[in-house]
Design a protein around this motif. Sequence first.
Motif, PDB file in Angstrom:
ATOM      1  N   TYR A   5       0.811  -1.216   0.000  1.00  0.00           N
ATOM      2  CA  TYR A   5       0.000   0.000   0.000  1.00  0.00           C
ATOM      3  C   TYR A   5       0.848   1.272   0.000  1.00  0.00           C
ATOM      4  CZ  TYR A   5      -3.219  -3.594   1.421  1.00  0.00           C
ATOM      5  OH  TYR A   5      -3.944  -4.761   1.466  1.00  0.00           O
ATOM      6  N   LEU A   6       2.161   1.118  -0.070  1.00  0.00           N
ATOM      7  CA  LEU A   6       3.063   2.259   0.037  1.00  0.00           C
ATOM      8  C   LEU A   6       3.681   2.605  -1.311  1.00  0.00           C
ATOM      9  CD1 LEU A   6       4.112   4.076   2.339  1.00  0.00           C
ATOM     10  CD2 LEU A   6       6.064   2.546   2.502  1.00  0.00           C
ATOM     11  N   GLU A   7       3.594   3.871  -1.662  1.00  0.00           N
ATOM     12  CA  GLU A   7       4.216   4.389  -2.877  1.00  0.00           C
ATOM     13  C   GLU A   7       5.090   5.567  -2.490  1.00  0.00           C
ATOM     14  OE1 GLU A   7       1.096   5.751  -5.429  1.00  0.00           O
ATOM     15  OE2 GLU A   7       0.425   3.728  -5.933  1.00  0.00           O
ATOM     16  N   TYR A   8       6.023   5.897  -3.347  1.00  0.00           N
ATOM     17  CA  TYR A   8       6.849   7.077  -3.120  1.00  0.00           C
ATOM     18  C   TYR A   8       6.562   8.066  -4.231  1.00  0.00           C
ATOM     19  CZ  TYR A   8       9.110   4.640   0.625  1.00  0.00           C
ATOM     20  OH  TYR A   8       9.335   3.995   1.801  1.00  0.00           O
ATOM     21  N   ARG A   9       6.176   9.271  -3.858  1.00  0.00           N
ATOM     22  CA  ARG A   9       5.781  10.286  -4.825  1.00  0.00           C
ATOM     23  C   ARG A   9       6.622  11.543  -4.675  1.00  0.00           C
ATOM     24  NH1 ARG A   9      -0.813   9.958  -4.810  1.00  0.00           N
ATOM     25  NH2 ARG A   9      -0.932   7.738  -5.294  1.00  0.00           N
ATOM     26  N   GLN A  10       6.903  12.178  -5.811  1.00  0.00           N
ATOM     27  CA  GLN A  10       7.659  13.429  -5.792  1.00  0.00           C
ATOM     28  C   GLN A  10       6.766  14.628  -6.023  1.00  0.00           C
ATOM     29  OE1 GLN A  10      11.097  12.666  -8.479  1.00  0.00           O
ATOM     30  NE2 GLN A  10      12.245  13.230  -6.647  1.00  0.00           N
ATOM     31  N   GLU A  11       5.468  14.400  -6.201  1.00  0.00           N
ATOM     32  CA  GLU A  11       4.551  15.523  -6.353  1.00  0.00           C
ATOM     33  C   GLU A  11       3.153  15.108  -5.925  1.00  0.00           C
ATOM     34  OE1 GLU A  11       3.094  16.392 -10.534  1.00  0.00           O
ATOM     35  OE2 GLU A  11       5.045  15.493 -10.908  1.00  0.00           O
ATOM     36  N   ALA A  12       2.371  16.099  -5.560  1.00  0.00           N
ATOM     37  CA  ALA A  12       0.981  15.889  -5.185  1.00  0.00           C
ATOM     38  C   ALA A  12       0.253  17.221  -5.264  1.00  0.00           C
ATOM     39  CB  ALA A  12       0.877  15.326  -3.766  1.00  0.00           C
ATOM     40  N   ASN A  13      -0.948  17.184  -5.767  1.00  0.00           N
ATOM     41  CA  ASN A  13      -1.784  18.384  -5.863  1.00  0.00           C
ATOM     42  C   ASN A  13      -1.051  19.547  -6.526  1.00  0.00           C
ATOM     43  OD1 ASN A  13      -3.855  16.996  -4.500  1.00  0.00           O
ATOM     44  ND2 ASN A  13      -2.979  17.578  -2.533  1.00  0.00           N
ATOM     45  N   GLY A  14      -0.280  19.250  -7.566  1.00  0.00           N
ATOM     46  CA  GLY A  14       0.437  20.287  -8.295  1.00  0.00           C
ATOM     47  C   GLY A  14       1.699  20.787  -7.618  1.00  0.00           C
ATOM     48  N   GLU A  15       2.050  20.233  -6.477  1.00  0.00           N
ATOM     49  CA  GLU A  15       3.253  20.640  -5.737  1.00  0.00           C
ATOM     50  C   GLU A  15       4.336  19.584  -5.920  1.00  0.00           C
ATOM     51  OE1 GLU A  15       4.635  21.660  -1.164  1.00  0.00           O
ATOM     52  OE2 GLU A  15       2.533  21.267  -1.588  1.00  0.00           O
ATOM     53  N   ARG A  16       5.564  20.013  -6.240  1.00  0.00           N
ATOM     54  CA  ARG A  16       6.694  19.093  -6.401  1.00  0.00           C
ATOM     55  C   ARG A  16       7.589  19.156  -5.161  1.00  0.00           C
ATOM     56  NH1 ARG A  16       7.793  16.306 -10.458  1.00  0.00           N
ATOM     57  NH2 ARG A  16      10.037  16.332 -10.190  1.00  0.00           N
ATOM     58  N   PHE A  17       8.156  18.006  -4.801  1.00  0.00           N
ATOM     59  CA  PHE A  17       9.032  17.903  -3.642  1.00  0.00           C
ATOM     60  C   PHE A  17      10.464  17.673  -4.094  1.00  0.00           C
ATOM     61  CE2 PHE A  17       4.963  15.672  -2.541  1.00  0.00           C
ATOM     62  CZ  PHE A  17       4.396  16.729  -1.866  1.00  0.00           C
ATOM     63  N   ASP A  18      11.419  18.035  -3.251  1.00  0.00           N
ATOM     64  CA  ASP A  18      12.836  17.821  -3.554  1.00  0.00           C
ATOM     65  C   ASP A  18      13.192  16.334  -3.560  1.00  0.00           C
ATOM     66  OD1 ASP A  18      13.290  20.534  -3.767  1.00  0.00           O
ATOM     67  OD2 ASP A  18      13.927  20.742  -1.684  1.00  0.00           O
ATOM     68  N   HIS A  19      12.462  15.552  -2.777  1.00  0.00           N
ATOM     69  CA  HIS A  19      12.719  14.119  -2.695  1.00  0.00           C
ATOM     70  C   HIS A  19      11.378  13.386  -2.599  1.00  0.00           C
ATOM     71  CE1 HIS A  19      12.380  15.591   1.426  1.00  0.00           C
ATOM     72  NE2 HIS A  19      11.948  14.394   1.734  1.00  0.00           N
ATOM     73  N   SER A  20      11.391  12.114  -2.893  1.00  0.00           N
ATOM     74  CA  SER A  20      10.169  11.315  -2.830  1.00  0.00           C
ATOM     75  C   SER A  20       9.669  11.215  -1.402  1.00  0.00           C
ATOM     76  CB  SER A  20      10.434   9.908  -3.369  1.00  0.00           C
ATOM     77  OG  SER A  20      10.787   9.967  -4.719  1.00  0.00           O
TER      78      SER A  20
END
Length: 63
Positions: A5-20
């Motif tokens: 059930y675990l995923e690693y994401r670098q963005e959500a709701n149009g916002e990007r992150f420096d790391h997953s």
Amino acid sequence: MTCPYLEYRQEANGERFDHSRAYCTATERFVQAMRADICNDRYDLDHAEQCEIYRKHTEEAQL
């Protein structure tokens, strides 16, 4: 076994992150990195039966 059930994401709701970041698909939210480490490091963990986040989510869905 890694958490199914675990995923690693670098963005959500149009916002990007420096790391997953760890995202729990059972609860549809980001989780703390330490919790994600536990979910992925416990090879004997039955996620559907022993994961408190998953159990709480399924209990709430049944109400």
